[in-house]
Structures are given as structure tokens and as C-alpha cells.
Design an enzyme around this catalytic site. Sequence first.
Site, PDB file in Angstrom:
ATOM      1  N   ASP A   1     135.865 -38.706  76.942  1.00 10.46           N
ATOM      2  CA  ASP A   1     136.138 -37.511  78.066  1.00 10.46           C
ATOM      3  C   ASP A   1     135.108 -38.182  79.079  1.00 10.46           C
ATOM      4  OD1 ASP A   1     135.894 -35.193  79.287  1.00 10.46           O
ATOM      5  OD2 ASP A   1     135.612 -33.923  77.616  1.00 10.46           O
ATOM      6  N   HIS A   2     135.782 -38.408  80.219  1.00 13.41           N
ATOM      7  CA  HIS A   2     135.131 -38.930  81.415  1.00 13.41           C
ATOM      8  C   HIS A   2     134.161 -37.809  81.934  1.00 13.41           C
ATOM      9  CE1 HIS A   2     138.136 -36.565  83.775  1.00 13.41           C
ATOM     10  NE2 HIS A   2     137.071 -36.662  84.777  1.00 13.41           N
TER      11      HIS A   2
ATOM     12  N   HIS B   1     136.708 -30.355  78.406  1.00 13.26           N
ATOM     13  CA  HIS B   1     135.590 -30.503  79.433  1.00 13.26           C
ATOM     14  C   HIS B   1     134.751 -29.512  79.533  1.00 13.26           C
ATOM     15  CE1 HIS B   1     137.825 -33.980  80.740  1.00 13.26           C
ATOM     16  NE2 HIS B   1     138.599 -33.527  81.626  1.00 13.26           N
TER      17      HIS B   1
END
Length: 367
Positions: free
Chosen positions: A61-62, A124
Amino acid sequence: YFSVAPSLFGDLASRLHKWELTNDQTRIVVEKPFGRDLASAKALNASLAEHFDEGQIYRIDHYLGKETVQNLMAVRFGNMLFEPLWNSQYVDHIQITVAETVGVGGRGDYYDRSGAMRDMVQNHLMQLLCLIAMEPPSKFDPDAVRDEKLKVIRALDPVAPHHVVRGQYDASPDGPSYREAVEDPRSRTESYVAMKVGISNWRWAGTPFYLRTGKRLVARSSEITVVFKELNHSIFGEKQDHRNTLSIRLQPNEGITLNVTIKEPGPGGMRLVDVPLDMTFADALGEEAEDPPDAYERLIMDVIRGNQTLFMRGDEVEAAWAWTDPIIAGWETRGDVPKPYDSGSAGPGDAVQMLARDTRVWREVKP
């Protein structure tokens, strides 16, 4: 690196194993989405587990690779100043905002099957919530950190229907409406979500967390703001609301700002004013902070090093879906239709009213 549709994860794992291209040192990186509900997430985890141990799987998950996201842990657990105040006794509420100026663009088909809840909140925003709310781990160790994040997810309260606002952006001179972009005039998929979330544990009981994310909003901005409570008694006799706030900007202009109350300069009595103590990383840390490593660069380096701290564990993903699924099911059962909002605005007016009922206001969305 499995940057493919999730339906191919199991087949890829099977082929790699069949042709003996893996061993106990192999690491695989899996791109989101990690399923679209609890059942599919369990199936994905099971298909990967047939050929790889959990310690070999890196669900990327960037957002977790951003410098400021990692600084959440440093600020919380590296400073005596904040940890004693990081609880419901001193914190009034916490806001987490991830705002985008772009629409769905060429991702209309994918996005209309996912929506903001599946695409953003379940991963996120959930990760940001966990990092801001988690208990101090016993040590800075991958499983110790992820154990504490999992406890937060499992302590999340169910979300009541009146504590969620969904929206779809309207057309503007700059672009089509959401429904035009996805080519479905009756679409009920949300491009915006705002919600009030509670955590039932000793640290956070009674402190609301307000989450919001949306497309085609007024500015691109990701920010976490901790709003502290008012003083029990002000010796200055002022009626103004002077609250300390700690704002952590994830993008753009990564940095941290602490608002404090001081005397306004000049004669004429004790007039109070709120001023920011600003630490924009590019200003405070010099050239290295001006051009930080890309989030993916950092995470891929962690894969090479074998450090899973910033990657989601299988049980963490499943717990997130277990909390998310009833919310989505409720929308579908009731036939809820997202509220329209103007492109270039801060979102639907209903989201403002949700906080107004609690005598609170959203932070301004600004670049």
C-alpha cells in the site's frame, strides 16, 4: 511482483511453484485490491498460502511508504511531549482527510465496481487510522507493529447509517459528472465518503474519528489532524475557542504543524491568538527532504531487506473487510443513493451537517 488482477494471484503462485522458480527465500509483492469483500479476501489469502508463508507475502500500500506516514510513529512514540496526551482524556476528536482533484478518468469501469469505500477507506484511510490510534508496540518489529494495528481494527464500532455520507461529483466546465465518466446514468457508486468512527478501547472510548475521502474536490490534500480539548478554565476570560491542534500533512508539502495559543503582540491587554509551529520537512531538514524517495521505492527496498513493518498482514486485511462489509451491505439493502456535490467543492453539504450535529467543523481542504 504481482501487479495484476487479483483473480490471477492464485494461478501465478501455482505456476511459480510448479516450475520450481521459488524457494524459502522468495518474496512476492501483491498489489491492491486485496479482494472486494471478506469472502474474496479470504480466498485470495488462501490461494497465496498454498505456496507461500505469510512471511514471504508483501501486500503493498504505497500510502504507508510516504515519509510523513512513517513519521506518525516517530512523533507518537519518540516524543515524551505527545504520548501522555494521546487519549480520550485530552483529545476532542481526530480528522483524517484524503482529498483528490482528479475524477475517475480512465478507471471508470474498475472504480464503479469498487467506489471510494473499497478503493480508499478500507485500505488507505484504515491504515492511517491504525497508525494514529494504535497502542505502543513492545518494540519496532514488523509483527509487533502489525499486532497493534490489528487490535485497532477489531475494536472499531459498527457505523450507524446516519454517521456515513456518500456523494457523487457533478459535471463542471473542467470535466464530466461521475455518472457520465462511468457511463451509467443510474450508478449508485460513491466517489466521496465521510464517516464518524468510534473505537471501543480504553484509550479512545468517546473520542470520534472523522474520515473523509473524495474525488474532484477543491484541492489535493492528505492530512491527519488531532484536535485537543479546550482548557477546563481560562484565566483570561475569553470566550474564543483556543484549541491546540496537531496537523500532519502527508501531501503535498509534507510536514507537521502544531497550533499553540500566544499573546497577540502590542499593548491593550491580554489578547490571545493561535499561531502555528511549522515544520515543513523541506525547510527544516534541507536538501534531502526536498526530494524524498518515492513511496514505492522505499517499500520495494523494504521488500529486498525483508522488512514487513509497512505491509499488511493477511489477518489485518480480513479484519478490515469484516468491518467494512456490513456498511456496504447496509447501503445496498436500503438502496441508498449518493448525494450530488459540485466538482471543485469540499464535498456534499450533508458531510458538513454530520459534524455540525456534534458542534464540530471539518478542517478546510487546501493545497
